[in-house]
Design an enzyme around this catalytic site. Structure first.
Site, mmCIF file in Angstrom:
data_model
loop_
_atom_site.group_PDB
_atom_site.id
_atom_site.type_symbol
_atom_site.label_atom_id
_atom_site.label_comp_id
_atom_site.label_asym_id
_atom_site.label_seq_id
_atom_site.Cartn_x
_atom_site.Cartn_y
_atom_site.Cartn_z
ATOM 1 N N THR A 1 -8.200 20.884 -63.807
ATOM 2 C CA THR A 1 -7.744 20.670 -62.435
ATOM 3 C C THR A 1 -8.937 20.618 -61.486
ATOM 4 O O THR A 1 -8.972 19.813 -60.545
ATOM 5 C CB THR A 1 -6.774 21.782 -62.005
ATOM 6 O OG1 THR A 1 -5.691 21.836 -62.936
ATOM 7 C CG2 THR A 1 -6.224 21.523 -60.612
ATOM 8 N N GLN B 1 -2.322 20.030 -76.933
ATOM 9 C CA GLN B 1 -1.254 20.628 -76.133
ATOM 10 C C GLN B 1 -0.088 19.656 -75.932
ATOM 11 O O GLN B 1 0.699 19.806 -74.998
ATOM 12 C CB GLN B 1 -1.785 21.085 -74.774
ATOM 13 C CG GLN B 1 -2.819 22.209 -74.870
ATOM 14 C CD GLN B 1 -3.214 22.741 -73.503
ATOM 15 O OE1 GLN B 1 -2.432 23.406 -72.825
ATOM 16 N NE2 GLN B 1 -4.432 22.449 -73.100
ATOM 17 N N ARG C 1 -2.406 30.706 -73.416
ATOM 18 C CA ARG C 1 -1.951 31.159 -72.089
ATOM 19 C C ARG C 1 -2.599 32.494 -71.731
ATOM 20 O O ARG C 1 -2.574 32.905 -70.564
ATOM 21 C CB ARG C 1 -0.429 31.349 -72.048
ATOM 22 C CG ARG C 1 0.462 30.142 -72.310
ATOM 23 C CD ARG C 1 0.063 28.950 -71.495
ATOM 24 N NE ARG C 1 -0.882 28.123 -72.241
ATOM 25 C CZ ARG C 1 -1.666 27.204 -71.702
ATOM 26 N NH1 ARG C 1 -1.642 26.999 -70.396
ATOM 27 N NH2 ARG C 1 -2.487 26.488 -72.451
#
Length: 741
Positions: free
Chosen positions: A45, A260, A604
């Protein structure tokens, strides 16, 4: 275009210096197609937003930059970061989900498709309402043509850009031809309602650009740079949309991680990543492998597991952070004991200074949350389930939104029937029959049909008064549609006295629904126009509803955890048939997706991972024993700390035997096998057979993974080496003592 040296100094030198070498290479890419293979926690990001800021710094107009995300939440976060970096220029950027962007394009081009600009967007409940009528009209048996099955077949066809004619041409059975007939009738019904469903949004946009070449070329020229987040999750239709919009300048910047890719079951196409260089000749590839999230032990475990997949680009995550604690694994006797183990883990985390919100419990299926909820509720531990009933799927929300939808799109038949007699206005089945007759006789819209019926004077006075009040409300909303959604929602509540309909609810339920309505009204104050508000309501996802700030442990599926991170993660239900799911056991591509799902779950976690399994679990088809997931065995033994817990079921252990763990597998010393056990006797112990070593004359030695049926009809799912077979119990005999795997 040379991006190596900005023509202004507005791009932060500090930001550029903070990027690692691979990140900086991606941000400074000079143009042309680029695939950034971004591992979990590698700062993708940050790279995307820095890339956009760099483009703005080089004079690219904000309106010429299009960035696709996969959730509204991700779009909001990206806009906020860009606002901090680039200031007011960020306001004009096109940043949004594929579906939200498609809606923006379709609103402007709706007339070319024969749609009203205020077309409705039907969700699953709306879709099934229309399909139910279609199936009834075609007189198809409901047991053979079940709503979820028909809806899913149509959805898959749309995502593959297969229209009803193409589906009919490829049909190879009467059933397939009837599905195609349902598809055609369903699409005709949507058009008559002035509506599109969720899948239509992408498919219709692609079709628009194909059928109206000048439109497609105009939009492609408009966007000089196209960027895509989570590219591994794109389906075929989304790929074609990206291809069309980036065709003019070929400045395509995609970020994705093939490891993913976990949405194949809903159409995501892994080949979009694997074949990127073929689809976009001359493309470059950059790998982001430095992880900024997890400890080195967590990364080593994730790397070892995902390396077992064959179909991948290949990369190895690494970090400069601490080694961290070992990953722990506990085998519980059943799901209730597993829930108690989860509760003790949460309590342990809290005693070590963690907040409840630092702890996430991940599982494969929603059904697993039941035992966990019971245990946490009884223990007084606060929790939040992500992925329950969506806010915008709640009855009271859909009721109120239906008034607004119908006012701006009067041909929306689903919304009309939802609220025409809500609250009750005396408009019963007899009046409905008259309205339907008026529609068949040529009334243009459902409200017009109701107005005709009311004007004919055949309605009882209360029903006529109710109809007139309803129609007057719709007209008032229509004339005031330029006002905020908040104002219009308050108008509906006032005119209909909707809150009074909640008085029959139990007190707790009534207050909850009132709170939901208050939240909906408040949400209406943040969106400037009604069309945007209704579009946002239709496109919201579970991930967008995650509560911020609440100190509660999170319970969520691994799919819903995608894109999130937590200090401490517990992965529950690590059993063959659950993870990996039973549907994947004889399909290599599905099995690899299940492994990717486990990889997502592991990555995660920032600091701590706990794994659990139950030796005996109650399932929809009855109770049964389980074998520990192969994915646990794929974690190197030196990274895994196993807690000794003797299971009560699942493993057939002699009295007094405790067994042990060696080399990552359960060694049950006391298994009664003997090598000549009669098949019928073996079949009679089906639940205790799970986890046992068995022998088959053709396939050799194997281990029982699941069992169903009784006596002579008992069937067993057995893993023989790399093969999974379904075998009748009478063809099996007990194997050698020792390691059952």
């Amino acid at each position: 275009m040379d991006l190596a040296s900005p023509r202004t100094n507005s791009f932060s030198n500090a930001l550029a210096a903070s990027l690692n070498e691979a990140q900086r290479a991606a941000v400074l890419h000079e143009g042309g197609p680029l695939l950034v293979v971004a591992g979990a926690g590698s700062g993708k990001t940050r790279v995307l937003t820095a890339r956009i800021a760099r483009l703005l710094d080089h004079g690219i107009a904000p309106g010429a930059i299009l960035a696709f995300t996969f959730t509204n939440r991700a779009a909001r976060e990206m806009r906020e970061r860009l606002r901090a970096m680039a200031g007011d220029a960020a306001q004009s950027l096109w940043v949004g989900t594929f579906h939200a962007t498609a809606v923006r394009i379709l609103r402007r081009e709706a007339a070319r498709l024969g749609l009203p600009s205020s077309f409705a967007i039907y969700d699953r409940e709306d879709q099934e309402s229309v399909l139910k009528q279609v199936i009834a009209r075609l007189q198809l048996p409901e047991d053979a043509y079940r709503l979820p099955v028909v809806r899913e077949r149509i959805s898959s066809a749309k995502n593959a850009l297969i229209d009803p004619d193409a589906m009919e041409r490829s049909a190879d059975s009467p059933f397939e031809r009837r599905i195609a007939e349902c598809y055609r009738a369903y699409q005709e019904a949507l058009r008559s309602h002035g509506a599109l469903d969720f899948d239509d949004l992408i498919a219709e946009t692609v079709q628009l650009m194909r059928d109206h070449r000048e439109v497609g070329e105009a939009w492609a020229r408009r966007f000089r740079h196209v960027l895509v987040d989570e590219y591994q999750d794109t389906n075929h239709a989304q790929f074609l949309l990206v291809h069309a919009l980036s065709a003019a300048h070929r400045n395509l910047f995609v970020v994705g991680d093939d490891d993913q890719s976990i949405y194949g079951w809903r159409g995501a196409d892994l080949s979009n990543v694997l074949d990127f260089e073929t689809a976009f000749p001359g493309a470059s590839v950059i790998r982001l492998e430095q992880n900024y999230r997890s400890t080195s032990r967590i990364l080593a475990a994730a790397n070892a597991v995902i390396a077992c997949n064959r179909h991948r680009k290949g990369k190895t995550l690494w970090c400069e952070g601490p080694e961290g604690d070992p990953i722990r694994f506990a085998l519980a006797s059943d799901e209730a004991e597993e829930a108690r183990r989860v509760r003790r883990w949460i309590e342990s985390c809290r005693s070590r200074g963690r907040r409840l919100s630092d702890c996430a419990v991940l599982y494969r299926t929603h059904a697993q949350s039941r035992a966990l909820e019971i245990e946490l509720r009884q223990s007084g531990i606060g929790y939040q389930i992500v992925g329950g009933i969506s806010f915008f799927q709640r009855r009271e929300v859909k009721d109120l939104l239906a008034y607004l939808r119908l006012a701006v799109n009067p041909v929306d038949l689903v919304s009309f029937w939802r609220v025409w007699n809500l609250p009750r206005r005396g408009l019963g089945p007899g009046v409905r029959a008259q309205v339907e007759a008026a529609l068949e006789a040529g009334a243009a819209t459902p409200p017009e049909a109701l107005a005709r019926v009311a004007a004919e004077g055949r309605l009882p006075r209360p029903a006529r008064a109710g109809a007139e009040a309803f129609l007057a409300l719709l007209e008032e909303i229509r004339t005031r549609r330029a006002e905020s959604a908040e104002t219009l929602l308050r108008l509906v509540l006032e005119r209909t006295r909707y809150l009074d309909t909640l008085d029959d609810e139990e007190a707790r339920e009534r207050e909850e629904r009132r709170g939901v309505i208050e939240e909906l009204v408040a949400a209406g104050s943040y969106t400037p126009d009604l069309d945007s508000f209704l579009a946002e309501a239709a496109l919201v996802t579970d991930a967008d509803r995650l509560e911020e700030g609440a100190d509660r442990a999170l319970l969520l599926t691994m799919h819903n955890a995608k894109g999130l991170e937590f200090p401490a993660v517990l992965v529950a239900g690590l059993e063959e048939g659950l993870l990996p799911h039973a549907a994947s056991l004889d399909d290599e591509s599905r099995l690899e997706e299940e492994r990717r799902l486990f990889y997502v779950a592991l990555t995660r976690a920032r600091e701590e991972v706990m794994l659990t399994a139950a030796a005996y679990r109650r399932r929809w088809d009855g109770p049964g024993g389980s074998q520990i997931s192969r994915f646990v065995d794929e974690i190197p033994a030196e990274l895994l700390e196993r807690e000794e817990e003797r299971p009560a079921f699942g493993w057939r252990i002699d009295s007094g035997d405790t067994g042990d763990w060696r080399g990552g597998r359960r060694r049950a010393h006391g298994l009664r096998s003997g090598g000549a056990e009669d098949g019928a006797a073996f079949a009679s112990t089906r639940h205790r057979a799970v986890g046992r070593t068995v022998h088959h004359d053709q396939f050799g030695r194997g281990v029982v993974m699941a069992a169903d049926g009784e006596g002579e009809s008992a069937r067993f799912t057995v893993r023989f080496g790399t093969q999974i077979k379904r075998v009748l119990g009478r063809f099996l005999s007990g194997g050698d003592d020792g390691d059952p795997a």
